[in-house]
Design a protein around this motif. Structure first.
Motif, PDB file in Angstrom:
ATOM      1  N   ARG A  53       0.853  -1.194   0.000  1.00  0.00           N
ATOM      2  CA  ARG A  53       0.000   0.000   0.000  1.00  0.00           C
ATOM      3  C   ARG A  53       0.886   1.240   0.000  1.00  0.00           C
ATOM      4  O   ARG A  53       1.902   1.294   0.701  1.00  0.00           O
ATOM      5  N   LYS A  54       0.479   2.257  -0.753  1.00  0.00           N
ATOM      6  CA  LYS A  54       1.240   3.512  -0.753  1.00  0.00           C
ATOM      7  C   LYS A  54       1.260   4.138   0.640  1.00  0.00           C
ATOM      8  O   LYS A  54       2.213   4.836   1.001  1.00  0.00           O
ATOM      9  N   GLU A  55       0.218   3.880   1.417  1.00  0.00           N
ATOM     10  CA  GLU A  55       0.169   4.406   2.786  1.00  0.00           C
ATOM     11  C   GLU A  55       1.369   3.925   3.597  1.00  0.00           C
ATOM     12  O   GLU A  55       1.894   4.656   4.449  1.00  0.00           O
ATOM     13  N   ASN A  56       1.814   2.698   3.350  1.00  0.00           N
ATOM     14  CA  ASN A  56       2.985   2.176   4.057  1.00  0.00           C
ATOM     15  C   ASN A  56       4.228   3.019   3.778  1.00  0.00           C
ATOM     16  O   ASN A  56       5.061   3.243   4.663  1.00  0.00           O
ATOM     17  N   GLN A  58       4.200   6.218   2.955  1.00  0.00           N
ATOM     18  CA  GLN A  58       4.018   7.495   3.650  1.00  0.00           C
ATOM     19  C   GLN A  58       4.368   7.357   5.129  1.00  0.00           C
ATOM     20  O   GLN A  58       5.036   8.223   5.710  1.00  0.00           O
ATOM     21  N   LEU A  59       3.930   6.252   5.729  1.00  0.00           N
ATOM     22  CA  LEU A  59       4.266   5.989   7.135  1.00  0.00           C
ATOM     23  C   LEU A  59       5.771   5.819   7.304  1.00  0.00           C
ATOM     24  O   LEU A  59       6.348   6.294   8.283  1.00  0.00           O
ATOM     25  N   ARG A 202       2.380  -2.646  10.616  1.00  0.00           N
ATOM     26  CA  ARG A 202       2.046  -2.600   9.186  1.00  0.00           C
ATOM     27  C   ARG A 202       1.776  -3.970   8.581  1.00  0.00           C
ATOM     28  O   ARG A 202       1.523  -4.068   7.378  1.00  0.00           O
TER      29      ARG A 202
END
Length: 339
Positions: A53-56, A58-59, A202
């Protein structure tokens, strides 16, 4: 005297190299990206987002910045390792490759053996060919404890493997053979790491084939029952994701020529029973959330489940200088907080 990992940190800080992390938007990959950004490295991620996930990412960038690293994001390239031209293009200018992209599920590989072969075997061969053509310094890839197959041994030693029990296990064994071949035949410096039971923030808690720890944390926080297959005395080698990152980066930068073309177990080197795991998680979830966690519900043993599994980590310690920094309890504390 500083550890090999502490020395690596000193060597890399202020000496930016360019790293390609395939599968970098996934669970383990995003932690690799975080560490590299924290140490001021240039990072490119290749991921088709089938599991990542792209969110990973960003995190990872946010955590790296909070840890004193660079705020910049990794350069993200959406693509599939089965696309040979994409592999050839994205690897240009890279110093190091950490290859994590794969079909990572044994049950999925049983349902889709052809797709498993395409991704894990053909995809990895594409990456090896691209790495050879680009003359990268090192190619590190993820293998798995699944390659031990039907061998009966409480502590798994690299030189002794059994017959594969799934298409996933077979694909990882082929990866090891081909990587060793590329070292012997072409001089491409490859290092493989056989991961045992990796856990940490994650990790996806959803889906039928989610790993046990995120599944249990999700259930506990919701006040639901946790199910244990069997009597709970099955043991596994649970290794915190930040220690896996350590092993990957040591493998990528080692100057020990005895490590090239080899594969290494990566685990804690200690076995934890499911009952012990439940007790620690129950305490952590209740402490951090205030939720009253009910006791486990025991079910029948799953057919084919291995009773005991633990990594012999002698080789990875001696040749790469790997030294786990996290106990299971310490890793679980951070993992529960991360959810």
């Amino acid at each position: 005297m500083p550890s090999a990992y502490q020395s690596l940190k000193s060597d890399l800080k202020g000496n930016a190299q360019h790293w390609l992390v395939t599968g970098g938007a996934g669970f383990i990959g995003s932690h690799v990206v975080e560490r590299l950004l924290r140490w001021g490295q240039r990072v490119t991620v290749l991921d088709d987002l089938s599991a990542g996930r792209k969110e990973n990412l960003q995190l990872a960038a946010t955590a790296a910045a909070e840890g004193g690293g660079t705020l910049r994001m990794a350069h993200f390239v959406e693509g599939d390792i089965t696309d040979e031209q994409k592999c050839l293009h994205v690897i240009q200018g890279m110093d190091y490759v950490i290859h994590l992209a794969a079909m990572g599920s044994v049950p999925t590989s049983m349902e889709k053996p052809d797709q498993c072969h395409d991704t894990n075997v053909t995809g990895t061969l594409n990456m090896l060919l691209a790495a050879k053509k680009a003359a990268v310094k090192r190619f590190v890839f993820a293998s798995s404890s699944a390659v031990y197959g039907d061998i009966v041994a409480d502590a798994k030693v690299e030189r002794n493997i059994g017959r594969p029990l799934s298409p996933y296990a077979a694909s990882k064994h082929v990866n090891e053979i081909e990587a060793q071949c590329f070292f012997m035949a072409y001089g491409l410096q490859t290092v493989g790491l056989r991961f045992f039971n990796v856990f940490g923030p994650r990790q996806n808690p959803n889906g039928a084939y989610a790993a046990v720890i995120p599944q249990w944390i999700s259930a506990m926080k919701a006040g639901r029952n946790v199910f244990i297959n069997g009597d709970g005395e099955n043991t596994r080698d649970f290794c915190f994701v930040r220690d896996v990152v350590q092993a990957l980066l040591l493998a990528a930068t080692t100057e020990n020529e005895a490590a090239y073309g080899e594969v290494f177990n990566v685990g804690l080197g200690k076995a934890t029973s499911l009952n012990e795991l439940f007790a620690v998680l129950q305490t952590e979830v209740q402490s951090q959330t205030g939720v009253e966690v009910p006791g486990p519900v025991f079910r029948e043993f799953r057919p084919g489940d291995i009773r005991h599994s633990c990594a012999d980590v002698t080789k990875v310690k001696e040749l790469l200088g790997f030294e786990p920094e996290y106990t299971v309890a310490k890793g679980l504390k951070e993992t529960v907080a991360g959810y």
